[in-house]
Design an enzyme around this catalytic site. Structure first.
Site, short mmCIF file in Angstrom:
data_model
loop_
_atom_site.label_atom_id
_atom_site.label_comp_id
_atom_site.label_asym_id
_atom_site.label_seq_id
_atom_site.Cartn_x
_atom_site.Cartn_y
_atom_site.Cartn_z
N CYS A 167 -11.89 3.57 -29.27
CA CYS A 167 -13.29 3.97 -29.43
C CYS A 167 -14.14 4.31 -28.11
CB CYS A 167 -14.11 3.21 -30.52
SG CYS A 167 -13.17 3.13 -31.88
N GLY B 193 0.82 -1.33 0.02
CA GLY B 193 -0.04 0.01 0.03
C GLY B 193 0.83 1.19 -0.14
N GLU C 145 3.80 -6.72 1.74
CA GLU C 145 3.65 -7.08 0.21
C GLU C 145 3.48 -5.95 -0.46
OE1 GLU C 145 -0.68 -8.52 1.26
OE2 GLU C 145 -0.09 -10.19 2.56
N TYR D 258 0.83 -1.84 -12.00
CA TYR D 258 -0.61 -1.79 -12.90
C TYR D 258 -0.41 -1.26 -13.97
CZ TYR D 258 -0.92 -3.01 -7.77
OH TYR D 258 -0.66 -3.39 -6.62
#
Ligand code: LLP
Length: 432
Positions: free
Chosen positions: A358, A238, A287, A387
């Site tokens: 589009c 995080g 993590e 990401y």
């Protein structure tokens, strides 16, 4: 820190000119810096020195085999969320016994695979999942190592789509019920209660939410150690990164703790959490995903057209939301910089930078001041190492981009660009 900077007027990743990579390999193209990733891992590891800990890289952030290999060599374990991610760890030569398996929807096939390979722990998110893992382990004649994910009900102060630690989120078991669920788990014969886990959200830029969550959890964790002999406490990931002003002032070292009041560095993070963890006598697992790889990657794209309407100027690039979805999905900000450094005289205009997909949501920036760009110019979308590629799709039948890993003056293709044949691989027309 990161290893992207202008040298002789050209944006480089470590010792490699990004203009050359774009010319040789085409765009859209992801480029990662091995040195940045290694350095981030080492800095986090060093910040926690003296605390019994293990960094389990949340590989959902960037799961290219080359990145897994690089971090496995540094000694990292992995936080995995699917059978596919475990497959990748094994393919890259990583160790299953350093993997924690998270996620709210593990299937029988995935649980069997993870048990077979001997993962360190299943991070369990609900009572039904606990019962199911117990059943699958029983059939296999094994004991499954588990940790329960506890939801501490704290506000991570981040985008609502990446906040996970409030009671209305789908994740974990409520803090008020957690001791009772451990009692239930202790009665299941095929489980070993190995630890406890929490994760409150992503892109968190202050220490307060972490401190609040760990402060609430520490007494419960101590109680669980006394009652059930758990061995580890995984505190999730995080830690956020800088997305604004990434190349500012020619310095590449804005990563240091305290240099930017809007973000935390690993040292601030470690200093804030250490007092809450030190006395527990447990192995602490972390993590991190974004903080290890986010600023270590860029997405290179080329300007196709400059479209002027009475209302707006649109810079149309050959990368689209299918290549990098963060702006469309989370209103994510990525700095957009030309590969050739603009001179101080280059005019700056407010533009929308958009892709060819589009959808009106297919934009990288809206009404943003950007140095004048022309068709053919290469640009880099910064801080795209986390990401980015992993969330890319074939939408509009666009091919997945290629990925390059730079290490010093070497640049290696670590994923080939998809071919058009790849696009239809596995498809069939009935009767043919
Ligand atoms: N552990 C668990 C259980 C997680 O769910 C996550 C991320 C992490 C660790 C790693 O968090 P990090 O250190 O990367 O913040 N796609 C979104 C982010 C989704 C995060 C999902 N979970 C984005 O692009 O902002």
């Amino acid at each position: 820190m990161h290893d992207f900077s202008y040298r002789d007027g050209v944006l480089h990743c470590e010792g490699v000119a990004l203009t050359e990579l774009a010319a040789r390999h085409g765009t859209p193209l992801y480029v990662y810096s091995a040195r940045t990733i290694r350095e981030h891992y080492r800095r986090l590891d060093a910040a926690l020195a003296g605390l019994d800990h293990r960094v389990c890289y949340a590989m959902k952030a960037n799961s290219n085999l080359a990145v897994i290999d690089l971090l496995a060599r540094e000694g990292a374990g992995f936080d995995i969320v699917s059978g596919g991610e475990l497959f990748r760890v094994l393919k890259a030569g990583g160790r299953a016994d350093l993997c924690t398996f998270a996620g709210v929807g593990k299937t029988r096939e995935e649980i069997e695979f993870a048990l077979q390979e001997g993962v360190y722990s299943f991070n369990v998110e609900s009572e039904p999942e606990l019962a199911f893992i117990n059943e699958v382990a029983g059939v296999m004649g094994r004991k499954a190592p588990v940790a329960l994910r506890v939801n501490p009900d704290v506000d991570a102060q981040t985008h609502k789509y990446i906040s996970t630690g409030k009671s209305h989120n789908k994740f974990g078991i409520g803090i008020d019920r957690i001791l009772g669920v451990y009692e239930q788990a202790a009665a299941l014969p095929n489980l070993e209660l190995r630890g406890i886990q929490t994760h409150i959200g992503s892109q968190i830029l202050e220490t307060d939410p972490f401190v609040e969550a760990l402060g609430k959890l520490a007494p419960i964790v101590a109680e669980l150690k006394a009652r059930h002999g758990i061995k580890f406490f995984s505190i999730g990931g995080g830690v956020g990164i800088i997305y604004h002003g990434t190349l500012a002032s020619g310095s590449s070292d804005w990563w240091e703790s305290g240099t930017d009041p809007k973000r935390i560095g690993f040292d601030d993070y470690a200093a804030a959490i250490r007092p809450l963890l030190e006395g527990l006598g447990l192995k602490i697992l972390l993590e991190p995903g974004r903080s290890l790889v986010g600023n270590a990657g860029v997405l290179l794209t080329t300007v196709l057209y400059v479209k002027q309407t009475p209302a707006k100027s649109f810079i149309i690039t050959d990368a689209g939301m299918n290549d990098l979805i963060r702006p469309a999905l989370y209103e994510g900000h990525h700095e957009i910089v030309p590969l050739r450094e603009p001179s101080p005289e280059t005019p700056v205009r407010n533009v929308d930078v958009v892709g060819p997909v589009c959808e009106s949501g297919d934009f990288f920036a809206q009404d943003r001041p950007v140095a004048d760009l022309s068709p053919g110019d290469g640009v880099a979308l910064l801080s795209a190492g986390a990401y980015g590629f992993v969330m890319a799709s074939n939408y509009n039948s666009r091919r997945l981009p290629s990925e390059i890993l730079v290490d010093g003056s070497r640049a290696e293709v670590v994923r080939e660009r998809q071919t058009w044949d790849d696009l239809v691989a596995g498809e069939k027309i009935p009767g043919r």
